[in-house]
Design a protein around this motif. Structure first.
Motif, short mmCIF file in Angstrom:
data_model
loop_
_atom_site.label_atom_id
_atom_site.label_comp_id
_atom_site.label_asym_id
_atom_site.label_seq_id
_atom_site.Cartn_x
_atom_site.Cartn_y
_atom_site.Cartn_z
N UNK B 10 10.41 39.87 -15.86
CA UNK B 10 10.35 39.58 -14.41
C UNK B 10 10.48 40.84 -13.57
N UNK B 14 7.61 42.33 -10.86
CA UNK B 14 7.77 42.61 -9.43
C UNK B 14 7.11 43.92 -9.02
N UNK B 81 7.02 42.41 -5.62
CA UNK B 81 8.39 42.37 -5.11
C UNK B 81 8.43 42.38 -3.59
N UNK B 85 9.72 39.42 -1.02
CA UNK B 85 10.67 39.61 0.09
C UNK B 85 10.11 39.08 1.40
N UNK B 95 15.37 34.08 -2.73
CA UNK B 95 14.42 35.01 -3.32
C UNK B 95 13.69 34.42 -4.53
N UNK B 96 14.45 33.85 -5.46
CA UNK B 96 13.80 33.39 -6.70
C UNK B 96 12.90 32.18 -6.47
N UNK B 97 13.27 31.34 -5.50
CA UNK B 97 12.41 30.20 -5.17
C UNK B 97 11.11 30.72 -4.56
N UNK B 99 9.84 33.65 -5.09
CA UNK B 99 9.10 34.35 -6.16
C UNK B 99 8.27 33.38 -6.98
N UNK B 101 7.27 30.33 -6.14
CA UNK B 101 6.21 29.73 -5.34
C UNK B 101 5.04 30.69 -5.16
#
Lengths: 286, 126
Positions: B10, B14, B81, B85, B95-97, B99, B101
């Motif tokens: 991961x 990014x 990445x 953001x 952030x991870x949600x 990412x 999506x």
């Protein structure tokens, strides 16, 4: 001091924490007797919470030392001289800077041990995020329990237990149930403005009702505070075998609203056999 | 048997830069939607079959909503990445949600042949 946003609230099985800004739950195991949450900040592992229900209070300090020994001990040196100290209701054990450290607390009324495992000790102080996290613990005996995970939040009588969690990016659904067959479902949808550009909230509610085979009896556009909301009454074929055979319908109701400031849609829905005690939806979602 | 090594962790993911397919033709560009055309690519082993069967030589796609939003942000410079953001801030998501999506949107654009995830360090290294 302003209250932290509800997305940072993590409440499960009667305990609640406010996660530091940027920290989020990325993995979970929700078994009431033995479960866990993994917390990341971006892609960095920040913490790991485990809970275990036990018959009685264990020796917290001994347990804390044992965990550190198992984690940091080496074949030639099985025991590590961990520093153990008290911080509020927490017992904290650490060794040196940069090494993992633990925090344990015993919830007496629930017979539950909470165990935080943090990846690196960086000292104490008000600026340390772990300290604010541990200080935010609330776990008091009450008739109602707060449940909050991935931004979906609800306050339910103690008789309700979680049944299923579906956490997809942008769409979270948590289902609770009681022994009388009443189900309460809470939802949180992200990117609300994009969704509502496409069609109004009432239209989304109708689409959802169609997908879930609900028969809408009433749909009403209302305001919830300053946020637009939709309240519905519906029926659905009951879940019990006899209900399915004779097509007996259960009454239900739902409340959907757009949290404008947080750009998300939240919903609560309850359905169950006629005559069973219900929850007040407005009270359940403060 | 050892588990296969992932193509990119991961963190490495990014650093990748989403690149627009330079051969994509813009047919219509309005604030609400964009219509794109891209040449159809068939497997080589089909040989002359697509041409003989008069299969479509190009595909047309209309992007709107979030897909359009993401398409407009892909400028061949910003890394995944940075896009994550931006997406997290724009949509008020963790952030991870954001990412996950965004990766799903980019994957769907990639399947259509509109975008590819590239690694500029390979170009820099020669």
């Amino acid at each position: 001091m302003s209250a932290p946003p509800s997305a940072s609230l993590l409440a499960w099985h009667g305990f609640a924490f406010h996660l530091p800004p940027g920290w989020e739950v990325t993995a979970y195991r929700l078994n009431p007797k033995r479960g866990e949450f993994r917390i990341h900040e971006r892609l960095v592992d920040r913490a790991h919470l485990t809970w275990v229900q036990m018959a009685g209070r264990p020796d917290i300090e001994g347990l804390s030392r044992e965990i550190v020994d198992r984690q940091l001990g080496t074949p030639g040196k099985e025991t590590v001289a961990a520093t153990v100290r008290r911080h509020g209701r927490w017992t904290i054990s650490h060794v040196v800077r940069g090494q993992p450290f633990q925090a344990l607390a015993w919830i007496e009324h629930d017979k539950r041990l909470l165990h935080w495992d943090f990846p690196a000790w960086a000292g104490e102080g008000a600026g340390q995020p772990w300290q604010a996290l541990l200080d935010s613990l609330t776990a008091e005996p009450a008739d109602e329990l707060r449940w909050a995970l991935f931004g979906a939040e609800v306050l339910l009588p103690r008789r309700f237990k979680p049944i299923e969690v579906e956490a997809q990016p942008g769409a979270v659904r948590i289902e609770f149930g009681d022994t009388a067959g009443v189900q309460v479902i809470v939802r949180r949808l992200g990117m609300a403005r994009r969704l509502l550009d496409e069609r109004p909230l009432a239209s989304w509610v109708r689409r959802h009702a169609f997908a879930d085979r609900l028969r809408l009896e009433q749909v009403q556009d209302i305001l919830r505070g300053a946020d637009p909301a939709v309240r519905t009454a519906f029926t659905v074929i009951g879940e019990r075998t006899l209900d399915r055979v004779i097509w007996r319908r259960w009454p239900g109701e739902s409340l959907w609203w757009h949290e404008t400031a947080a750009n998300r849609i939240r919903a609560i829905e309850q359905v169950g056999p006629s005559g069973t005690p219900r929850v007040d939806l407005n009270h359940a979602c403060p | 048997m050892p588990a296969p090594k992932p193509i990119a962790t991961p963190l490495e993911q990014l650093a990748l830069v989403p690149l627009r397919n330079a051969k994509v033709r813009v047919l219509e560009d309005t604030p609400g939607r964009v219509r794109l055309e891209v040449d159809a690519v068939y497997p080589r082993w089909l040989g002359p079959l697509p041409r003989l069967l008069k299969a479509r030589a190009e595909h047309r796609y209309t992007l709107d909503g979030t897909a359009l939003l993401v398409w407009r942000q892909v400028d061949d410079r910003r890394s995944l990445g940075e896009l994550c953001d931006w997406f997290a801030a724009d949509q008020q998501l963790p952030f991870n949600e954001a990412r996950l999506l965004l990766l799903a949107f980019l994957r769907s654009l990639s399947i259509k042949g509109l975008v590819v995830l590239g690694d500029r360090t390979l170009v820099a290294d020669g």
